[in-house]
Design an enzyme around this catalytic site. Structure first.
Site, short mmCIF file in Angstrom:
data_model
loop_
_atom_site.label_atom_id
_atom_site.label_comp_id
_atom_site.label_asym_id
_atom_site.label_seq_id
_atom_site.Cartn_x
_atom_site.Cartn_y
_atom_site.Cartn_z
N ARG A 128 0.81 -1.24 0.00
CA ARG A 128 0.00 0.00 0.00
C ARG A 128 0.84 1.28 0.00
NH1 ARG A 128 -3.11 -2.92 3.89
NH2 ARG A 128 -4.79 -4.00 2.83
N LYS A 150 2.93 11.33 -11.07
CA LYS A 150 2.07 10.49 -11.91
C LYS A 150 2.83 9.20 -12.19
CE LYS A 150 -1.03 13.45 -14.53
NZ LYS A 150 -1.37 13.95 -15.89
N GLU A 192 9.16 17.87 -24.77
CA GLU A 192 8.47 18.22 -23.52
C GLU A 192 8.99 19.54 -22.96
OE1 GLU A 192 5.81 16.69 -22.44
OE2 GLU A 192 5.95 14.51 -22.71
N LYS A 234 6.60 22.97 -13.97
CA LYS A 234 5.84 21.78 -13.59
C LYS A 234 5.53 21.79 -12.09
CE LYS A 234 4.87 17.08 -14.23
NZ LYS A 234 5.04 15.84 -14.94
N GLU A 244 -4.88 16.66 -10.83
CA GLU A 244 -5.44 17.04 -12.14
C GLU A 244 -6.96 17.20 -12.09
OE1 GLU A 244 -3.30 15.36 -15.51
OE2 GLU A 244 -5.13 15.48 -16.68
N ARG A 248 -3.80 21.10 -13.96
CA ARG A 248 -2.69 20.22 -14.36
C ARG A 248 -2.86 19.66 -15.78
NH1 ARG A 248 0.62 15.62 -10.88
NH2 ARG A 248 1.94 15.02 -12.64
N ASN A 252 -0.73 18.49 -20.50
CA ASN A 252 -1.02 17.49 -21.53
C ASN A 252 -1.18 18.11 -22.90
OD1 ASN A 252 -1.76 14.47 -21.30
ND2 ASN A 252 -2.01 15.32 -19.26
N HIS A 255 -0.97 16.05 -26.08
CA HIS A 255 -1.00 14.64 -25.70
C HIS A 255 -2.26 13.92 -26.19
CE1 HIS A 255 2.38 15.88 -23.31
NE2 HIS A 255 2.51 14.72 -22.71
N HIS A 259 -0.98 10.78 -27.75
CA HIS A 259 -1.25 9.43 -27.23
C HIS A 259 -1.92 8.57 -28.29
CE1 HIS A 259 -1.09 10.60 -22.66
NE2 HIS A 259 0.10 10.43 -23.19
N HIS A 272 7.59 8.64 -27.22
CA HIS A 272 6.56 9.49 -26.59
C HIS A 272 6.77 10.96 -26.97
CE1 HIS A 272 3.71 10.90 -23.61
NE2 HIS A 272 4.64 11.72 -23.14
P1 NAD Z 1 12.40 5.63 -21.98
O1 NAD Z 1 12.23 5.51 -20.54
O2 NAD Z 1 11.93 4.52 -22.83
O3 NAD Z 1 13.93 5.91 -22.30
C1 NAD Z 1 14.33 6.08 -23.62
C2 NAD Z 1 15.50 5.17 -24.00
O4 NAD Z 1 16.70 5.75 -23.52
C3 NAD Z 1 15.46 3.78 -23.44
O5 NAD Z 1 15.90 2.86 -24.41
C4 NAD Z 1 16.44 3.83 -22.27
O6 NAD Z 1 17.01 2.59 -21.97
C5 NAD Z 1 17.47 4.78 -22.82
N1 NAD Z 1 18.20 5.54 -21.82
C6 NAD Z 1 17.70 6.14 -20.72
N2 NAD Z 1 18.64 6.87 -20.13
C7 NAD Z 1 19.77 6.73 -20.87
C8 NAD Z 1 21.07 7.27 -20.75
N3 NAD Z 1 21.39 8.15 -19.82
N4 NAD Z 1 21.98 6.88 -21.67
C9 NAD Z 1 21.65 6.02 -22.66
N5 NAD Z 1 20.43 5.51 -22.83
C10 NAD Z 1 19.49 5.87 -21.93
O7 NAD Z 1 11.67 6.96 -22.56
P2 NAD Z 1 11.45 8.42 -21.96
O8 NAD Z 1 11.31 9.28 -23.13
O9 NAD Z 1 12.44 8.76 -20.93
O10 NAD Z 1 10.04 8.32 -21.22
C11 NAD Z 1 8.85 8.11 -21.91
C12 NAD Z 1 7.81 7.63 -20.94
O11 NAD Z 1 7.56 8.66 -19.98
C13 NAD Z 1 6.48 7.31 -21.58
O12 NAD Z 1 6.04 6.06 -21.11
C14 NAD Z 1 5.57 8.41 -21.08
O13 NAD Z 1 4.24 8.00 -20.97
C15 NAD Z 1 6.17 8.73 -19.75
N6 NAD Z 1 5.85 10.07 -19.24
C16 NAD Z 1 5.35 10.16 -17.99
C17 NAD Z 1 5.07 11.40 -17.47
C18 NAD Z 1 4.61 11.52 -16.04
O14 NAD Z 1 4.22 12.60 -15.63
N7 NAD Z 1 4.67 10.47 -15.27
C19 NAD Z 1 5.29 12.55 -18.23
C20 NAD Z 1 5.81 12.42 -19.51
C21 NAD Z 1 6.09 11.16 -20.02
N1 GLY Z 2 3.08 15.04 -17.97
C1 GLY Z 2 1.79 15.46 -17.55
C2 GLY Z 2 1.65 15.58 -16.08
O1 GLY Z 2 2.54 15.29 -15.32
O2 GLY Z 2 0.61 15.96 -15.64
#
Ligand code: NAD
Ligand code: GLY
Length: 376
Positions: A128, A150, A192, A234, A244, A248, A252, A255, A259, A272
């Site tokens: 939990r 998130k 972003e 942010k 949100e 918030r 997006n 998005h 998405h 992404h």
């Molecule tokens: P990712 O986590 O897939 O990383 C991208 C690639 O880079 C991967 O292959 C990873 O192994 C590689 N990598 C990471 N760090 C590295 C480094 N320092 N050196 C070499 N390679 C490295 O992609 P991302 O773009 O970081 O994240 C996308 C995800 O984030 C999506 O799932 C999206 O939905 C999510 N997201 C979440 C929020 C939130 O608020 N929680 C906001 C925006 C995006």
């Molecule tokens: N990336 C959108 C949020 O964190 O709300």
């Protein structure tokens, strides 16, 4: 315990109704004990990563945690958006149970947004809720996903459909980790960063236009400013509306379309950030169609996105599929698809739009949706 960050680091706080934590930004902070000091006490820590990132930074993080915990273990997830799912989540739970991890166990998310989102969700739900630290190693994760709490996994039918709000104990953005990031991933992260301009800070767009070459070359000073300004915006938004309820949603921007592109093309095909970049062009165009901004602003935004090496043309996808996917967007209410629109530039709002207007925008940008794409 307060953090004593050296002057070369930047530091900001995220404050939500139940929680307050620091975001530290700097080069080389992962190996610096000051970055890790003052975290909640506990017997064990689990570093969650993927093989790619773990090979680069796993030992550094383990060495930093060793003086703070009796037991430091590692769990590696397969790399990629297509693995942001139940199997990966269960893999973490299996590891936590096999290592008799308790409620004080600290999870450390070492990686990009995929690792961060899954680890955060595991931390939100294991027994939990356990504490976790975000160690974002992509630009996208440093400027967006690691901040704000998130957490989620994807469902085959929709992005981030299963998740929870769970704030980290700290976010450690080590700019040195960006040196190993592939250029395509750096560009995706810039999407972003660009996003914060239209929704909150037009001056940031001016700065990005001037600084883009330095950012693309991995200039640490430029990256530090980008990460810091993005996290400031942010943190401000999340501080006002953690769950949100309203505001918030502006984070997006792009998005709803983005998405749909990600899910429609199959997770992992469009990154992404790439999908969001293209989605922002459509969302700006929609804002112009609704009379909220001049078309010139859409063109300016599209120019910046293209200069960052990001896509401005949407993929070929039938109109019905666009709508089917957008209907699943979490901002939809009572079957009504809602979009983040801008107007004037630097301000954003959430609203629905007449179907024929949305169709027109999609047709203009997505070949095979019914018409030739327009030059962006
Ligand atoms: P990712 O986590 O897939 O990383 C991208 C690639 O880079 C991967 O292959 C990873 O192994 C590689 N990598 C990471 N760090 C590295 C480094 N320092 N050196 C070499 N390679 C490295 O992609 P991302 O773009 O970081 O994240 C996308 C995800 O984030 C999506 O799932 C999206 O939905 C999510 N997201 C979440 C929020 C939130 O608020 N929680 C906001 C925006 C995006
Ligand atoms: N990336 C959108 C949020 O964190 O709300």
């Amino acid at each position: 315990m307060p953090i004593t960050a050296p002057p070369a680091w930047r530091q900001l706080a995220v404050t939500t109704p139940g929680h307050r934590y620091e975001v530290l930004i700097g080069a080389g902070l992962l190996q610096d004990a000051r970055a890790w000091a003052g975290l909640p006490h506990g017997r064990s820590a689990v570093i969650v990563s993927n093989p790619q990132v773990h090979a680069l930074y796993g030992n550094t993080v383990a060495a930093a945690l060793a003086p703070l915990r009796d037991q430091v273990s590692h769990v590696l997830l397969p790399d990629g958006e297509q693995h942001k799912n139940w199997d990966s989540l269960n893999h973490i739970f299996d590891h936590l149970l096999a290592h008799t991890c308790d409620r004080q166990t600290l999870l450390v998310a070492l990686g990009g947004g995929v690792v961060g989102d899954i680890t955060g969700f595991a931390a939100a739900t294991y027994q939990r809720g356990v504490p976790f630290v975000q160690v974002p190693t992509t630009l996208l994760a440093q400027v967006d996903s690691s901040v704000g709490g998130k957490t989620a996994i994807n469902h085959p039918r929709g992005k981030n459909m299963i998740g929870a709000f769970h704030q980290p104990e700290r976010v450690l953005c080590d700019l040195q980790t960006l040196a190993t990031l592939p250029l395509r991933e750096l560009r995706a992260g810039l999407a972003e960063v660009i996003k914060y301009g239209p929704i909150a800070d037009v001056a940031l767009l001016d700065w990005l236009e001037a600084t883009l070459p330095a950012l693309l070359q991995g200039d640490t000073t430029a990256l530090a400013h980008a990460v810091h300004r993005a996290c400031q915006i942010k943190a401000d938004v999340v501080g006002q509306d953690e769950r949100e309820i309203g505001l918030r949603a502006i984070l997006n921007f792009g998005h709803t379309f983005g998405h749909a592109i990600e899910a429609g093309m199959g997770y992992g095909h469009w990154l992404h950030g790439e999908a969001v970049a293209c989605g922002m062009v459509l969302a700006a165009d929609l804002s112009a169609e609704l009379g909220l901004i001049d078309a010139a602003f859409t063109q300016r935004l599209a120019r910046l996105i293209a200069a960052a090496g990001l896509p401005v043309h949407a993929p070929a996808m039938p109109l019905a599929r666009w709508f089917e996917l957008m209907q699943l967007d979490k901002k939809a209410a009572a079957g009504d698809i809602r979009f983040v629109v801008i107007g004037p530039p630097g301000q954003a709002a959430l609203r629905s739009a007449p179907r024929d207007v949305v169709e027109r925008v999609i047709r203009r940008h997505s070949p095979k949706a019914g018409q030739e794409p327009a030059a962006a």
